[in-house]
Every structure is written in C-alpha cells, then in structure tokens.
Scaffold this motif. Structure first.
Motif, mmCIF file in Angstrom:
data_model
loop_
_atom_site.group_PDB
_atom_site.id
_atom_site.type_symbol
_atom_site.label_atom_id
_atom_site.label_comp_id
_atom_site.label_asym_id
_atom_site.label_seq_id
_atom_site.Cartn_x
_atom_site.Cartn_y
_atom_site.Cartn_z
ATOM 1 N N ASN A 285 6.005 -4.481 -1.510
ATOM 2 C CA ASN A 285 5.406 -4.025 -0.245
ATOM 3 C C ASN A 285 6.418 -3.295 0.631
ATOM 4 N N TYR A 289 3.240 1.757 -1.057
ATOM 5 C CA TYR A 289 1.965 1.584 -0.365
ATOM 6 C C TYR A 289 0.894 2.411 -1.079
ATOM 7 N N ARG A 344 0.197 -3.724 0.369
ATOM 8 C CA ARG A 344 0.226 -2.779 1.492
ATOM 9 C C ARG A 344 -0.600 -1.541 1.164
#
Length: 465
Positions: A285, A289, A344
């Motif tokens: 993360n 993303y 994410r």
C-alpha cells in the motif's frame, strides 16, 4: 547574451494582499504590525481560550510570551534572520516532568512562508534539529506512572498539539500529544519517548483532527502511527470528531468548546477500532495504488508512475506469499493485495497543483522538491544579472518576475516563453538546471522539439517546467 521577452498579459510578479510575493521583501519574515505587549497578551489569552485555557495556567506550566526581538532570536538560524513577531514559547518536558531542550513557538501574528498557500501562514516553529531533538508532548498535569507500569487497564489518549493535550489532561485523561500528524517519529524512526510507555495490551485512542477524512496525507500518517502502536502490542482505536458548523476541522479542544464535555467524552468512548492490513499488504500500500485509466484499470507504482495490468503485477509478486486470515491457506502476495478490502485505490487520478485534497482522488502533483527555506542566493542572482541578462537590470527584473510567478502559481501557464541565446558553455544550463530542480519530478529536459510537439506526450503529462 540576452533574453528575448514579451510583455506578459498578467504582469509578471504576482502581488496579493494575503501573501507577500515579491523578491525584495522577505516572504519568510513578517513585518511588525501595530501589536504591542498589551494586545499581544490579549491575543495570547484569546488563543488559549479556544482550548479552555488561561494565560495564568499557561504561565504556571512555563509557557512564556516573547517579544518580536526575542522571537527573532529563538527562530534565527545560520541561514534565516528569524521571524520578527509576537509569540509564546511552549516548553517540552519528558515523562518524568524534567524540562528538555526541545520547545515549540506559537506565533501570534502571521508568518508567511514562500511557496505556501495564501491562507496557510506558518503557525509554529521549533529549534534546529542539531540543537534539540523532536519530542512527544507530556503534560505536567498528568501522572504517567499508570501508563508505563504493568497495569494496562488504563487507556491512553493521543491528540495533535500541546493545547489539545492540556485540554484533555484537564478532563482527566491520560493523554500525550504529538506536535503534528507526522511528529511521532524522526528520520523515519519512532521517537525514543515511545519506549518509556508500556503499550503491550493497552487500549490507545487516536483523537486526530477531523480533517483526516478529507486529507489523504493525514490519514496515511494516522495509519502509520496506528501500525507502530500495534507493533508495540496496543489495541488502537480512532475517534471520529465531526467538522464544526462551518464545515471546518475540529480537534479535541474544538469539540470540547463547541459540543461540550459530555459529547466530547462520547466521541472518545465510541472510537472505532483501527483496521490495519497485514504487514505485507501494508508495505505494498505504501508503493502501489489502483485507479482507472480511461476504460481500463491499472496498478500504479507511486515511485515512478509505472502502470501495471493486473496479470503483470500478480506475476511480479507471484513468488511471495501471505497467509489467509484463518491461517490455513497461503496466497500469492500479488493476488492477495489486489483482492484485499484494505488495498489502496482511487476512483480518479488528476494532476492539479491547486486541487483540494480528496480521499477518493489521487493527485499526481507531488509539490516542490524542496521545502521553503531562506538562504543566500546572491551568487545565482549575480549569474542571472551579469550572464543571463548581460547586465541589463530591466531584463533581470522581468526574468525574476517570470520565475517567481512559476513558483507562486505552479498550476497556471506563464503565457510567455523565455528564450536564451548564447554560445555553448556560457552558463545557460547552470541557470536552467538550478530552477528546474525546484520542480522535480515535474521538470523535463527535452533534447529536441519533437519531444514536446510530437504525437507521443505521455512523458510530459505531469510536467510543469
């Protein structure tokens, strides 16, 4: 050698009432206003009243009002003349109540910093790192023995800022403060003060300002702190304070003032447990993303902007595994990350230096490569005047105005292109390279015009200079 120029449509240097933006006046130093000691005391009292505090109580803790001259001495560094404004000094004590060398200065007048948004004047300052190391803020009103002993039944509250800490301490909480959302660590390592606390098995409530919902950077720091506390054995909860009536952010002291004691206690009591992904998922993360790109969805590497299709990304991490929640199965790390609920991801990506932070939108703009800091640039100024502008002061003023506009309004096109003419090796590159370093990674050195005007322009989509 000369610089060809046209008269800019909007007039070169930008001047605003809210931010000093010319070169001749230092934008890192406020001009003394009409404030005197009496009005400074009133401003201090008003500032403290927001946290249900008084000047008398602050003085009892060792907080002291400082005149502009004293403030200037405290904020002066080897490269900075200091801020000539009224302020007050907040000393820091260790967990045993012993005064440390670290302190923070709270300005009572605006101190504008070059490169900051007009509404964001500098509010705090501290000593140089070589003089005093960053610390956690421990209130003298709190007996910290219960939070460093073996009895872990006492919960710990962590807030942003010294005034919020004192406000919560007055309400009876075992509380400590961090000077800012990222001030719980230094140089990438947790502050040594954390080692003085027994967090193993203890409940910890993070009561950060309510803007963590809208500011991805605040959210990221909050989760990083939560992960560090969890590594030390704590069970971490997050308080969810609302914005105020004007939709502005609120911290503990603001809630205490606007909502009352009972409602603030309820916010603490109803804090949600922070859900953290496994370590390997969290590590990815920090780097990757997921976001749409046209009709497709890609996995982006934040370090260099590389976009991976899902298959390629999973192949990249196919030789690393993570255990399932029940511990019975192992899955390849790439597949586990792409399907994890705490992965994410964003619904949109933009490149906009002036955009308001949005937790669902990833802004590719990374800001300037350097933090604003005063210093001596006289050598480069002489180079610009005598070499780039051939000693022509009028050209030099125009060029500096053009450069200043690019920094003050990075999201707007200059509308004028500067052309430098001169033989090879005369110093044009020194000037251009120095300025372009400010914008890295949003600067690009093109070796031919086809790189700018050609059919393929993906390499300059996030370029400002």
């Amino acid at each position: 050698m000369t610089a060809k120029k046209k008269t800019p449509a909007k007039g070169g240097r930008i001047r605003t009432k809210s931010r000093p933006s010319n070169r001749k006046k230092s934008s890192n130093k406020s001009t003394p206003g009409p404030m005197n000691r009496a009005s400074a005391l009133k401003a201090w009292a008003f500032d403290l009243r927001k946290s249900n505090d008084t000047v008398e109580k602050a003085k009892a803790r060792g907080w002291r009002l400082k005149s502009p001259k004293q403030t200037q001495e405290l904020t002066r560094t080897a490269k900075y003349a200091g801020a000539y404004v009224w302020s007050y000094v907040i000393p820091y004590y260790d967990i045993n109540g012993k005064k440390t060398k670290y302190y923070r200065i709270r300005y009572l007048e605006p101190v504008w910093v070059f490169g900051h948004k007009p509404e964001k004047s500098r509010r705090y300052s501290g000593p140089e790192k070589r003089k005093a190391r960053l610390r956690l803020y421990f209130s003298q009103a709190v007996d910290y023995d219960p939070v460093r002993g073996d009895d872990v039944s006492t919960p710990l509250l962590i807030v942003e800022g010294e005034m919020k800490t004192e406000c919560a301490a007055k309400d009876g909480y075992y509380v400590l403060g961090v000077g800012g959302v990222s001030c719980w660590r230094l140089d990438g390592k947790p502050l040594p003060d954390w080692d003085k606390l027994n967090l193993d098995g203890r409940n910890v409530v993070l009561f950060f300002d309510s803007d963590y919902r809208d500011n991805p950077e605040v959210e990221k720091q909050l989760l990083r702190l939560a992960r560090e506390l969890e590594r030390r054995g704590a069970t971490v909860f997050r308080a969810n304070p609302p914005n105020d009536a004007n939709d502005e952010k609120q911290g503990y002291d603001d809630c205490r003032k606007n909502l009352g004691k009972r409602a603030t206690f309820k916010i603490v009591a109803e804090a949600d447990k922070v859900l953290l992904p496994p370590d390997k998922i969290a590590e990815l993360n920090e780097i990757y993303y997921v976001a749409p790109e046209g009709p497709n969805v890609r996995i982006y590497d934040e370090r260099d902007g590389t976009a991976y299709p899902r298959h390629d990304f999973c192949l990249l991490y196919a030789n690393q595994y993570v255990e399932s929640e029940d511990g019975k199965k192992k899955r390849p790390l790439g597949e586990a990350w792409t399907s994890h609920p705490l992965r994410r991801g964003y619904r949109q990506t933009i490149f906009d230096p002036a955009a308001t932070p949005d937790p669902d939108v990833y802004n590719r703009y990374k800001g300037f490569a350097f933090d604003p800091a005063p210093g001596d640039w006289s050598l480069l100024r002489k180079h610009i005047l005598n070499v780039i502008c051939s000693g022509n002061a009028k050209y030099c003023d125009y060029l500096l105005d053009w450069l200043a506009r690019g920094v003050q309004l990075p999201g707007e096109r200059a509308e004028v292109a500067i052309v430098l003419r001169g033989a090879q090796g005369t110093g044009k590159g020194i000037f251009v390279n120095a300025y372009s370093k400010l914008f890295a990674p949003h600067a690009y050195h093109a070796s031919s015009s086809i790189e700018i005007t050609g059919r393929f322009s993906g390499h300059i989509k996030d370029v400002l200079f």
